[in-house]
Write a protein that holds these residues in place. Structure first.
Motif, PDB file in Angstrom:
ATOM      1  N   ARG A  72       1.583  25.736   3.396  1.00  0.00           N
ATOM      2  CA  ARG A  72       2.921  26.214   3.040  1.00  0.00           C
ATOM      3  C   ARG A  72       3.531  26.674   4.370  1.00  0.00           C
ATOM      4  O   ARG A  72       2.997  27.579   4.997  1.00  0.00           O
ATOM      5  CB  ARG A  72       2.833  27.370   2.044  1.00  0.00           C
ATOM      6  CG  ARG A  72       2.227  26.943   0.696  1.00  0.00           C
ATOM      7  CD  ARG A  72       2.277  28.053  -0.337  1.00  0.00           C
ATOM      8  NE  ARG A  72       1.807  27.592  -1.628  1.00  0.00           N
ATOM      9  CZ  ARG A  72       0.590  27.852  -2.135  1.00  0.00           C
ATOM     10  NH1 ARG A  72      -0.263  28.578  -1.450  1.00  0.00           N
ATOM     11  NH2 ARG A  72       0.242  27.393  -3.319  1.00  0.00           N
ATOM     12  N   THR A 126       0.973  19.291  -8.611  1.00  0.00           N
ATOM     13  CA  THR A 126       0.559  20.701  -8.672  1.00  0.00           C
ATOM     14  C   THR A 126      -0.228  20.873  -9.960  1.00  0.00           C
ATOM     15  O   THR A 126       0.149  20.305 -10.993  1.00  0.00           O
ATOM     16  CB  THR A 126       1.763  21.672  -8.665  1.00  0.00           C
ATOM     17  OG1 THR A 126       1.323  22.952  -9.171  1.00  0.00           O
ATOM     18  CG2 THR A 126       2.930  21.223  -9.519  1.00  0.00           C
ATOM     19  N   ILE A 127      -1.286  21.667  -9.901  1.00  0.00           N
ATOM     20  CA  ILE A 127      -2.055  21.850 -11.138  1.00  0.00           C
ATOM     21  C   ILE A 127      -1.247  22.634 -12.172  1.00  0.00           C
ATOM     22  O   ILE A 127      -1.573  22.618 -13.347  1.00  0.00           O
ATOM     23  CB  ILE A 127      -3.421  22.539 -10.883  1.00  0.00           C
ATOM     24  CG1 ILE A 127      -3.252  23.972 -10.394  1.00  0.00           C
ATOM     25  CG2 ILE A 127      -4.280  21.716  -9.932  1.00  0.00           C
ATOM     26  CD1 ILE A 127      -4.514  24.812 -10.587  1.00  0.00           C
ATOM     27  N   ASP A 128      -0.175  23.331 -11.721  1.00  0.00           N
ATOM     28  CA  ASP A 128       0.586  24.191 -12.642  1.00  0.00           C
ATOM     29  C   ASP A 128       1.456  23.428 -13.647  1.00  0.00           C
ATOM     30  O   ASP A 128       1.841  23.981 -14.671  1.00  0.00           O
ATOM     31  CB  ASP A 128       1.497  25.141 -11.846  1.00  0.00           C
ATOM     32  CG  ASP A 128       0.726  26.172 -11.046  1.00  0.00           C
ATOM     33  OD1 ASP A 128      -0.514  26.192 -11.143  1.00  0.00           O
ATOM     34  OD2 ASP A 128       1.361  26.959 -10.318  1.00  0.00           O
ATOM     35  N   MET A 170      -5.416  29.692 -13.670  1.00  0.00           N
ATOM     36  CA  MET A 170      -4.284  29.656 -12.730  1.00  0.00           C
ATOM     37  C   MET A 170      -2.964  29.352 -13.432  1.00  0.00           C
ATOM     38  O   MET A 170      -2.927  29.042 -14.620  1.00  0.00           O
ATOM     39  CB  MET A 170      -4.558  28.645 -11.629  1.00  0.00           C
ATOM     40  CG  MET A 170      -5.392  29.209 -10.499  1.00  0.00           C
ATOM     41  SD  MET A 170      -5.462  28.052  -9.116  1.00  0.00           S
ATOM     42  CE  MET A 170      -6.209  29.086  -7.872  1.00  0.00           C
ATOM     43  N   GLY A 171      -1.908  29.373 -12.659  1.00  0.00           N
ATOM     44  CA  GLY A 171      -0.555  29.159 -13.158  1.00  0.00           C
ATOM     45  C   GLY A 171       0.271  30.328 -12.666  1.00  0.00           C
ATOM     46  O   GLY A 171       0.401  31.332 -13.357  1.00  0.00           O
ATOM     47  N   ARG A 172       0.781  30.179 -11.454  1.00  0.00           N
ATOM     48  CA  ARG A 172       1.443  31.309 -10.804  1.00  0.00           C
ATOM     49  C   ARG A 172       2.566  31.902 -11.660  1.00  0.00           C
ATOM     50  O   ARG A 172       2.623  33.091 -11.886  1.00  0.00           O
ATOM     51  CB  ARG A 172       1.994  30.875  -9.448  1.00  0.00           C
ATOM     52  CG  ARG A 172       2.284  32.033  -8.542  1.00  0.00           C
ATOM     53  CD  ARG A 172       3.177  31.680  -7.378  1.00  0.00           C
ATOM     54  NE  ARG A 172       3.055  30.309  -6.967  1.00  0.00           N
ATOM     55  CZ  ARG A 172       2.564  29.903  -5.813  1.00  0.00           C
ATOM     56  NH1 ARG A 172       2.122  30.779  -4.952  1.00  0.00           N
ATOM     57  NH2 ARG A 172       2.538  28.616  -5.510  1.00  0.00           N
ATOM     58  N   GLU A 223      -2.750  33.529 -15.207  1.00  0.00           N
ATOM     59  CA  GLU A 223      -2.589  34.325 -13.984  1.00  0.00           C
ATOM     60  C   GLU A 223      -1.194  34.941 -13.906  1.00  0.00           C
ATOM     61  O   GLU A 223      -0.999  36.027 -13.383  1.00  0.00           O
ATOM     62  CB  GLU A 223      -2.810  33.360 -12.809  1.00  0.00           C
ATOM     63  CG  GLU A 223      -2.632  33.913 -11.455  1.00  0.00           C
ATOM     64  CD  GLU A 223      -2.520  32.806 -10.400  1.00  0.00           C
ATOM     65  OE1 GLU A 223      -2.453  31.608 -10.740  1.00  0.00           O
ATOM     66  OE2 GLU A 223      -2.503  33.158  -9.229  1.00  0.00           O
ATOM     67  N   HIS A 252     -10.241  29.278  -7.592  1.00  0.00           N
ATOM     68  CA  HIS A 252      -9.919  28.004  -6.945  1.00  0.00           C
ATOM     69  C   HIS A 252     -10.804  26.833  -7.347  1.00  0.00           C
ATOM     70  O   HIS A 252     -10.514  25.699  -6.957  1.00  0.00           O
ATOM     71  CB  HIS A 252      -9.914  28.179  -5.423  1.00  0.00           C
ATOM     72  CG  HIS A 252      -8.660  28.871  -4.956  1.00  0.00           C
ATOM     73  ND1 HIS A 252      -8.500  30.235  -5.059  1.00  0.00           N
ATOM     74  CD2 HIS A 252      -7.512  28.391  -4.444  1.00  0.00           C
ATOM     75  CE1 HIS A 252      -7.298  30.563  -4.609  1.00  0.00           C
ATOM     76  NE2 HIS A 252      -6.682  29.457  -4.226  1.00  0.00           N
ATOM     77  N   ARG A 255      -8.848  23.994  -8.661  1.00  0.00           N
ATOM     78  CA  ARG A 255      -8.034  23.098  -7.826  1.00  0.00           C
ATOM     79  C   ARG A 255      -8.833  21.943  -7.227  1.00  0.00           C
ATOM     80  O   ARG A 255      -8.253  21.011  -6.661  1.00  0.00           O
ATOM     81  CB  ARG A 255      -7.379  23.908  -6.705  1.00  0.00           C
ATOM     82  CG  ARG A 255      -6.207  24.761  -7.169  1.00  0.00           C
ATOM     83  CD  ARG A 255      -4.944  24.416  -6.416  1.00  0.00           C
ATOM     84  NE  ARG A 255      -5.053  24.659  -5.023  1.00  0.00           N
ATOM     85  CZ  ARG A 255      -4.612  25.747  -4.397  1.00  0.00           C
ATOM     86  NH1 ARG A 255      -4.007  26.691  -5.087  1.00  0.00           N
ATOM     87  NH2 ARG A 255      -4.730  25.878  -3.124  1.00  0.00           N
TER      88      ARG A 255
HETATM   89  O1  F6P Z   1       0.540  26.385  -7.430  1.00  0.00           O
HETATM   90  C1  F6P Z   1      -0.809  26.110  -7.586  1.00  0.00           C
HETATM   91  C2  F6P Z   1      -1.636  27.376  -7.547  1.00  0.00           C
HETATM   92  O2  F6P Z   1      -2.985  27.007  -7.711  1.00  0.00           O
HETATM   93  C3  F6P Z   1      -1.226  28.458  -8.537  1.00  0.00           C
HETATM   94  O3  F6P Z   1      -1.711  28.227  -9.844  1.00  0.00           O
HETATM   95  C4  F6P Z   1      -1.800  29.680  -7.904  1.00  0.00           C
HETATM   96  O4  F6P Z   1      -1.087  30.822  -8.293  1.00  0.00           O
HETATM   97  C5  F6P Z   1      -1.599  29.417  -6.437  1.00  0.00           C
HETATM   98  O5  F6P Z   1      -1.511  28.008  -6.284  1.00  0.00           O
HETATM   99  C6  F6P Z   1      -2.686  29.965  -5.560  1.00  0.00           C
HETATM  100  O6  F6P Z   1      -2.329  29.733  -4.239  1.00  0.00           O
HETATM  101  P1  F6P Z   1      -3.302  29.939  -3.004  1.00  0.00           P
HETATM  102  O7  F6P Z   1      -4.251  28.792  -2.982  1.00  0.00           O
HETATM  103  O8  F6P Z   1      -2.410  29.956  -1.831  1.00  0.00           O
HETATM  104  O9  F6P Z   1      -4.033  31.227  -3.238  1.00  0.00           O
END
Ligand code: F6P
Length: 322
Positions: A72, A126-128, A170-172, A223, A252, A255
């Motif tokens: 990012r 994105t997994i979200d 997960m799921g921001r 999350e 993680h 992911r």
């Molecule tokens: O956007 C994908 C995601 O896995 C979200 O579900 C989670 O909140 C975020 O990324 C976590 O990000 P990082 O890997 O930077 O901690």
């Protein structure tokens, strides 16, 4: 157009590699050169790129993570950063860009494409699954399957010890993962960011189950839920000592892993569609999947609108968790 660049940005998602492979091979099939950009937009700022060939992407379709690596990039959020990226794009002669990622990636792409008139096509990964305009994003299906496998295992030990498990997934900002994971694992209750009333439902559930002396179960907590999994854990421990409660944060592991067949197929479809979009002079659009068809959605719409949770699935949760 003669030469395009491809990058993966934001949180990685299983199937990103399959999309990079599809973009690369479709470009080569159409006589274009392809440049792989390392670590998302950062690679443009750090001039970290390399030429992709059809063999470079061999045996990649089944691999999790991303060959191009991901990041990012804060600097790309600034006008100076984007100018630097554009200068480098000019220097290496890119005529178009395919960006693979989620809303942060598309926000950057949309601004960049408007500012510099460089054709950009987005592929949702994105997994979200929180991208408007597409039924699915690359990685969502694989992450769900990973979660289901993990929760099934937790269910075994929960039953063996008559325990109640809170499982954070997960799921921001969105509950797509939690909702489907909850249905697929037969969870007793689900907490979603979108619906605070589910906290009340959870409390009702805890009362009822206690009365029926069923003290084991699975509660899926997104999350992004307003009330955090650890706070619910503390609350249950205090208010309901009759439950032997445990908390598991899947983290993680959701992911990683080899992409599911579904993710490999949509990644392939979208990779082909993205290059064909550039070849037909499309720009500033996302290629998505709706009703099993490839669709084109303006990047600005994909980031502006909130995708709604499927109300029918919510109804199913209420019926099946009695
Ligand atoms: O956007 C994908 C995601 O896995 C979200 O579900 C989670 O909140 C975020 O990324 C976590 O990000 P990082 O890997 O930077 O901690």
């Amino acid at each position: 157009i003669k030469k395009i660049g491809v990058l993966t940005s934001g949180g990685d998602a299983p199937g990103m590699n399959a999309a990079v492979r599809a973009v690369t091979r479709t470009a080569i099939y159409n006589g274009l050169k392809v440049v792989g950009i390392h670590e998302g937009y950062q690679g443009l700022l750090q001039k970290d790129t390399f030429e992709l060939g059809s063999r470079t992407v061999g045996h990649l379709i089944q691999r999790g993570g991303t060959l191009l690596r991901s990041a990012r990039c804060k600097e790309f959020e600034t006008a100076e950063g984007r100018k630097k990226a554009y200068d480098y794009i000019q220097e290496i002669g890119l005529d178009g860009l395919v960006v693979i990622g989620g809303d942060g990636t598309f926000t950057g792409a949309s601004i960049f494409s408007d500012e510099y008139n460089i054709p950009v096509i987005g592929i949702p990964a994105t997994i979200d699954n929180d991208i408007f305009g597409t039924d699915a994003t690359i990685g969502f299906d694989t992450a769900l399957n990973t979660i289901v496998e993990a929760v099934d295992k937790i269910r075994d030990t929960a039953s063996a010890h008559n325990r109640l498990f809170l499982i954070e997934v997960m799921g921001r900002d969105a509950g797509f993962i939690a909702l489907r994971a909850g249905i697929a694992t037969g969870a007793e209750s689900i907490l979603l960011p979108e619906f605070e009333e589910y906290q009340t439902k959870l409390r009702e559930y805890l009362e009822q189950k206690h009365k029926r002396s069923k003290q084991n179960g699975i509660i899926i907590v997104s999350e992004g839920s307003k009330i955090k999994a650890y706070d619910i854990y503390k609350e249950i421990t205090k208010e309901h000592p009759e439950y032997d409660v445990r908390l598991s944060i899947l983290g993680h592991l959701q992911r990683g892993g080899s992409p599911s067949a579904y993710d490999r197929v949509i990644a392939s479809q979208l990779g082909v569609a993205a290059v064909e979009a550039l070849l037909t002079d499309r720009s500033n659009e996302m290629v998505g999947i709706r009703n099993n068809q490839v669709v084109y959605v303006p990047l600005s719409d994909s980031i502006k609108e909130d995708k709604a949770l499927n109300k029918n699935l919510l109804r199913i949760v209420d019926i099946l968790s009695i």
